[in-house]
Design an enzyme around this catalytic site. Structure first.
Site, PDB file in Angstrom:
ATOM      1  N   ASP A  39       0.778   3.550   2.459  1.00  9.78           N
ATOM      2  CA  ASP A  39       0.492   3.893   3.801  1.00  9.78           C
ATOM      3  C   ASP A  39      -0.622   5.026   3.845  1.00  9.78           C
ATOM      4  O   ASP A  39      -1.383   4.805   3.251  1.00  9.78           O
ATOM      5  CB  ASP A  39       1.953   4.702   4.336  1.00  9.78           C
ATOM      6  CG  ASP A  39       1.937   4.991   5.901  1.00  9.78           C
ATOM      7  OD1 ASP A  39       1.373   4.063   6.426  1.00  9.78           O
ATOM      8  OD2 ASP A  39       2.469   5.926   6.309  1.00  9.78           O
TER       9      ASP A  39
ATOM     10  N   ASP B 269       0.722  -1.138  -0.155  1.00  9.60           N
ATOM     11  CA  ASP B 269      -0.006   0.025   0.136  1.00  9.60           C
ATOM     12  C   ASP B 269       0.969   1.349  -0.234  1.00  9.60           C
ATOM     13  O   ASP B 269       2.075   1.080   0.075  1.00  9.60           O
ATOM     14  CB  ASP B 269      -0.957  -0.025   1.340  1.00  9.60           C
ATOM     15  CG  ASP B 269      -0.048  -0.009   2.415  1.00  9.60           C
ATOM     16  OD1 ASP B 269       0.431   0.763   2.975  1.00  9.60           O
ATOM     17  OD2 ASP B 269       0.088  -1.098   3.140  1.00  9.60           O
TER      18      ASP B 269
END
Length: 283
Positions: A222, A220
């Protein structure tokens, strides 16, 4: 990369992170429950082979993922692998990306870390165990084994994986994810990826004189990236499920390469560094 007949026998410890701890990668598996002066490791050690190279697999969070990052017994995990004869430890870890160019699904062979943990013992030499007397000031300028990293990077290229050959990991205490302000701050510090487990694992491996390297899987962005969904457990697990085969293939291909490489000088230097970093009590 030197190859041929190995004069120094190697044994590879594999610490599997979230979604990356499949014991099926080992042939001829047996389980071994052990105890250490620092308590019990996260789970049983799974002993087996990968292409005739002896390996020991350990699930960092337990096989049912019941141990949160702050409660992992990092001391016991590394001690158990060292006692089992591991010369190398290769770990997998899920991480968030703090850089546009590190996309979810990419692999990063990290070379540096920033420690933002607050609750974890970071040394075997804590004054309470007779097995580790003295005070250890281990050098951490080069935390990860360059030679092991090189083998991982070369292998990833041959496999055609999207792999970043270096990166700085910031390890937070967790178990919560970062605030947006923290995520922005870590980017300004020069961190490239973020997780909850690299520290103190890498420090303890260095104290133990083990060649340690990490395969970080970006899951991802973050929470710093505009117009991008912030990190969540669902998103992390989804990306891991879609990309775990990359880390698996990298391990399965790298470990035979490590097994056919000469390590005596590297291991000798690591052993000396660990030994000479300890200040013993005066008599």
């Amino acid at each position: 990369m030197a190859s041929g007949t190995t004069t120094t026998a190697v044994k590879i410890g594999i610490i599997g992170g979230t979604g990356l701890d499949d014991p099926e990668i080992l042939e001829g598996r047996t389980e071994k429950y052990v105890d250490t002066p620092f308590g019990k490791p996260s789970d049983a050690l799974i002993l087996g082979k990968i292409k005739n190279v002896d390996c020991v697999l350990l699930a960092r969070h337990g096989r049912q993922h019941t141990i949160m990052p702050s409660k992992v017994n990092y001391q016991a995990n590394i001690w158990a692998l060292k006692e089992e004869g591991c010369t190398h430890v290769i770990v997998t870890t899920a991480c968030g990306s703090l850089r546009e160019e590190i996309q979810p699904g990419d692999i990063v062979i990290i070379d540096q870390f920033i420690d933002r943990t607050t609750m974890r013992p970071q040394s075997f030499y804590d004054g309470s165990h007779s097995c580790a007397r003295g005070v250890c000031h281990i050098p951490m300028a080069e935390p990860f084994c360059p030679k092991t990293r090189e083998v991982l990077i070369e292998t990833a290229k041959k496999l055609g994986l999207r792999c970043h050959s270096k990166g700085t990991m910031v390890t937070i205490e967790g178990p919560r994810f970062s605030s947006r302000a923290e995520s922005f701050m870590f980017r300004t510090w020069g961190a490239d990826v973020i997780n909850m487990t690299t520290v103190p694992e890498v420090v303890l491996a260095k104290e133990a004189g083990i060649c340690y390297a990490s395969i970080a899987m970006a899951t991802d962005y973050d929470c710093w990236k505009e117009h991008e969904e912030a990190v969540s457990v669902d998103r992390v697990l989804k990306t891991l499920k879609e990309n775990a085969n990359k880390a698996k293939s990298l391990l399965l291909t790298t470990i035979p390469q490590i097994g056919s490489t000469e390590w005596s000088e590297t291991l000798h230097n690591l052993k000396n560094m660990a030994q000479f970093s300890v200040l013993l009590p005066r008599h």
